[in-house]
Design an enzyme around this catalytic site. Structure first.
Site, PDB file in Angstrom:
ATOM      1  NE  ARG A 139      40.268  34.414  36.758  1.00 12.79           N
ATOM      2  CZ  ARG A 139      40.585  33.754  35.650  1.00 12.79           C
ATOM      3  NH1 ARG A 139      41.758  33.935  35.101  1.00 12.79           N
ATOM      4  NH2 ARG A 139      39.733  32.931  35.074  1.00 12.79           N
ATOM      5  CE  LYS A 189      39.141  35.383  48.468  1.00 12.67           C
ATOM      6  NZ  LYS A 189      38.240  35.664  47.398  1.00 12.67           N
ATOM      7  CG  PHE A 234      48.228  34.935  38.501  1.00 14.03           C
ATOM      8  CD1 PHE A 234      47.124  34.483  37.812  1.00 14.03           C
ATOM      9  CD2 PHE A 234      48.083  36.023  39.348  1.00 14.03           C
ATOM     10  CE1 PHE A 234      45.903  35.100  37.955  1.00 14.03           C
ATOM     11  CE2 PHE A 234      46.871  36.641  39.499  1.00 14.03           C
ATOM     12  CZ  PHE A 234      45.778  36.178  38.802  1.00 14.03           C
ATOM     13  CG  LEU A 235      54.580  32.701  36.047  1.00 12.75           C
ATOM     14  CD1 LEU A 235      55.332  31.576  35.353  1.00 12.75           C
ATOM     15  CD2 LEU A 235      55.319  33.102  37.325  1.00 12.75           C
ATOM     16  CB  CYS A 245      40.828  40.617  45.939  1.00 13.40           C
ATOM     17  SG  CYS A 245      39.055  40.509  45.734  1.00 13.40           S
ATOM     18  NE  ARG A 313      36.215  48.100  44.067  1.00 14.53           N
ATOM     19  CZ  ARG A 313      35.456  47.052  44.415  1.00 14.53           C
ATOM     20  NH1 ARG A 313      35.072  46.906  45.666  1.00 14.53           N
ATOM     21  NH2 ARG A 313      35.088  46.173  43.515  1.00 14.53           N
TER      22      ARG A 313
HETATM   23  C1  UDX Z   1      41.676  38.106  42.444  1.00 13.53           C
HETATM   24  C2  UDX Z   1      41.808  36.578  42.416  1.00 13.53           C
HETATM   25  O1  UDX Z   1      42.413  36.166  41.175  1.00 13.53           O
HETATM   26  C3  UDX Z   1      40.456  35.920  42.603  1.00 13.53           C
HETATM   27  O2  UDX Z   1      40.605  34.505  42.660  1.00 13.53           O
HETATM   28  C4  UDX Z   1      39.852  36.443  43.905  1.00 13.53           C
HETATM   29  O3  UDX Z   1      38.580  35.879  44.132  1.00 13.53           O
HETATM   30  C5  UDX Z   1      39.746  37.953  43.871  1.00 13.53           C
HETATM   31  O4  UDX Z   1      41.051  38.508  43.643  1.00 13.53           O
HETATM   32  P1  UDX Z   1      40.906  40.014  40.722  1.00 13.53           P
HETATM   33  O5  UDX Z   1      40.974  41.006  41.839  1.00 13.53           O
HETATM   34  O6  UDX Z   1      39.758  40.079  39.787  1.00 13.53           O
HETATM   35  O7  UDX Z   1      40.910  38.506  41.292  1.00 13.53           O
HETATM   36  O8  UDX Z   1      42.243  40.212  39.887  1.00 13.53           O
HETATM   37  P2  UDX Z   1      43.299  39.258  39.168  1.00 13.53           P
HETATM   38  O9  UDX Z   1      42.879  38.905  37.811  1.00 13.53           O
HETATM   39  O10 UDX Z   1      43.692  38.144  40.060  1.00 13.53           O
HETATM   40  O11 UDX Z   1      44.529  40.286  39.053  1.00 13.53           O
HETATM   41  C6  UDX Z   1      45.066  40.916  40.226  1.00 13.53           C
HETATM   42  C7  UDX Z   1      46.200  41.847  39.870  1.00 13.53           C
HETATM   43  O12 UDX Z   1      47.302  41.109  39.373  1.00 13.53           O
HETATM   44  C8  UDX Z   1      45.846  42.869  38.775  1.00 13.53           C
HETATM   45  O13 UDX Z   1      46.419  44.116  39.118  1.00 13.53           O
HETATM   46  C9  UDX Z   1      46.493  42.280  37.529  1.00 13.53           C
HETATM   47  O14 UDX Z   1      46.805  43.234  36.549  1.00 13.53           O
HETATM   48  C10 UDX Z   1      47.732  41.646  38.125  1.00 13.53           C
HETATM   49  N1  UDX Z   1      48.283  40.551  37.307  1.00 13.53           N
HETATM   50  C11 UDX Z   1      47.599  39.380  37.146  1.00 13.53           C
HETATM   51  C12 UDX Z   1      49.528  40.717  36.709  1.00 13.53           C
HETATM   52  O15 UDX Z   1      50.174  41.764  36.859  1.00 13.53           O
HETATM   53  N2  UDX Z   1      50.041  39.681  35.979  1.00 13.53           N
HETATM   54  C13 UDX Z   1      49.397  38.480  35.812  1.00 13.53           C
HETATM   55  O16 UDX Z   1      49.951  37.563  35.165  1.00 13.53           O
HETATM   56  C14 UDX Z   1      48.127  38.330  36.399  1.00 13.53           C
END
Ligand code: UDX
Length: 411
Positions: A139, A189, A234-235, A245, A313
């Site tokens: 992440r 992935k 992630f909730l 990503c 991005r």
């Molecule tokens: C993600 C994956 O988590 C990672 O395993 C992969 O390798 C690359 O993509 P990242 O892009 O850094 O990582 O973001 P992440 O922390 O997963 O968050 C993604 C999106 O979800 C963000 O917009 C974040 O704000 C949102 N999010 C995440 C929420 O709205 N609520 C949550 O509880 C968690």
């Protein structure tokens, strides 16, 4: 991902050469500076440079011929039709092919469509070099931590011995190991990112439902997250998911499925719902300005796609900002990592500056400094006491006490 992988592989004891076609980037890295904001990365990089376990090169031909493992960490941007563009994978493979040591292993870390390990093998055209898929799950913002404390290591190859050699590189990390065929590794992935995006869209949908039912999303998510089959991560509802990503990989997986003859209707729904979530936030802002956005001024706090990164991005904040501008609103934005105005967004020097004389305060990124804002101070500078907290990070009662009408997501 490439820089984190290089620094962390050195950190766990390997000798690493980091190679990039961008000469200016290599110059910066050699001077001990990183071009990205990533917790702990710069200090590890400096330690490894000093220990001479890490070097950076622009011209790779001679050095590559001494390497046992070559990690491909190039981008796979989104093509016009949503599929992943393999141009950089092809270019990198072609460039290194003539120099590789016999019995060396190409380790693909880039997120590539299922079947790409075979494509790399074909381009390579060398029977004495193996190709292994080794997806990353880092992440942004906690990439170093995620590399050093992985939930699992996935290695996919048709050559079991090569897969084991790659797995051995990570032995000191003591994580569960999954060795499988390349198509399964590549699918893992995409499936992981698609599942997380689905979980988030589900949380956002339940938040919408809570608003209809008069339930509180924080309690509901706590209640379901305690079930170990669901899990509490992630909730957190928000303005919609974004970043470099999830949007790219979910679209790519829909395309991969389509190409293989499967209509991934569930994932299409998850992507569509995310667009609806952006609109729901815009609707909340419009509601707080009495039904029209034309001529209204909005303080938008947070531009990055999440906190603790400077990455813009595919940021939900930017999408929502643009939607508000299109509907006639003026934006005064502030983000701790953004210094200059761009794309019609006026960027201010501080959160208080951004909030001065605005009709509504909108929080789109969960930066810690926003949750610590003093509502009485903000109340004294705004034109109207309206706040839309798209990250649920404010203490609603405190803001209400300061005279604000508070709208969160599912609260
Ligand atoms: C993600 C994956 O988590 C990672 O395993 C992969 O390798 C690359 O993509 P990242 O892009 O850094 O990582 O973001 P992440 O922390 O997963 O968050 C993604 C999106 O979800 C963000 O917009 C974040 O704000 C949102 N999010 C995440 C929420 O709205 N609520 C949550 O509880 C968690």
């Amino acid at each position: 991902m490439g820089l984190t992988t290089a620094c962390c592989l050195a950190k766990i004891g390997h000798n690493v050469i980091g190679i990039d076609v961008d000469e200016s980037k290599i110059k910066l890295l050699k001077s001990g500076l990183t071009p990205i904001f990533e917790d702990n990365l710069e200090s590890i990089m400096r330690q490894m440079l000093a220990a001479q376990r890490l070097t950076f090169q622009h011209d790779f031909s001679s050095e590559i011929s001494a390497c046992e493992f070559i990690f491909l960490c190039v981008p796979t941007p989104q093509d016009e039709d949503g599929s992943a563009d393999l141009t950089f994978i092809r270019q990198a493979t072609k460039s290194i092919a003539p120099f590789l040591l016999a019995n060396s292993v190409i380790v693909n870390k880039s997120t590539v469509p299922v079947g790409s390990t075979l494509v790399v093998e074909e381009i390579l055209g060398r029977k004495d070099v193996s190709v292994v898929s080794n997806p990353e799950f880092l992440r942004e913002g906690s990439a170093v931590h995620d590399f050093l404390h992985p939930d699992r290591i996935v290695v996919g190859s048709s050559n079991r011995q090569a897969a084991q050699r790659v797995a051995d590189l990570y032995r000191s990390l003591d994580a569960p190991l999954i060795i499988c065929d390349p198509a399964s590794a590549e699918t893992i992935k995409y499936a992981a990112n698609a599942f997380l995006a689905t979980k988030l869209s589900f949380a956002n949908a339940i938040a919408a439902l809570c608003e209809h039912l008069g339930a509180n999303i924080d309690d509901v998510m706590n209640g379901i997250g305690q079930d170990q089959r669901i899990g509490s991560q992630f909730l957190k509802p928000g303005p919609g998911w974004g970043g470099s990503c999830f949007p790219k990989d979910t679209r790519a997986l829909v395309k991969i499925a389509e190409t293989s003859g499967y209509d991934f209707a569930l994932l299409r729904g998850v992507i569509d719902f995310n667009e609806i979530q952006f609109e729901r936030i815009v609707h909340k802002v419009r509601k707080s300005t009495g039904g029209t956005l034309t001529g209204r001024t909005i303080a938008q706090l947070g531009l990055t796609f999440k906190a603790n990164t400077n990455d813009l991005r595919d940021s939900p904040a930017l999408r929502i900002g643009q939607m508000l501008i299109t509907k006639g609103a003026k934006i005064r934005s502030y983000d701790p990592t953004v210094n200059a105005s761009f794309g019609g967004l006026h960027v201010c020097k501080s959160a208080v500056d951004a909030c001065t004389n605005v009709d509504v305060v909108l929080i789109t990124t969960e930066w810690a400094e926003f949750s610590k804002l003093d509502p009485d101070l903000i109340a004294s500078v705004v034109a109207n006491r309206q706040v839309v907290d798209a990250r649920n990070i404010l203490d609603a009662n405190q803001w209400r006490r300061a005279g604000f009408e508070y709208q969160g997501v599912g609260r």
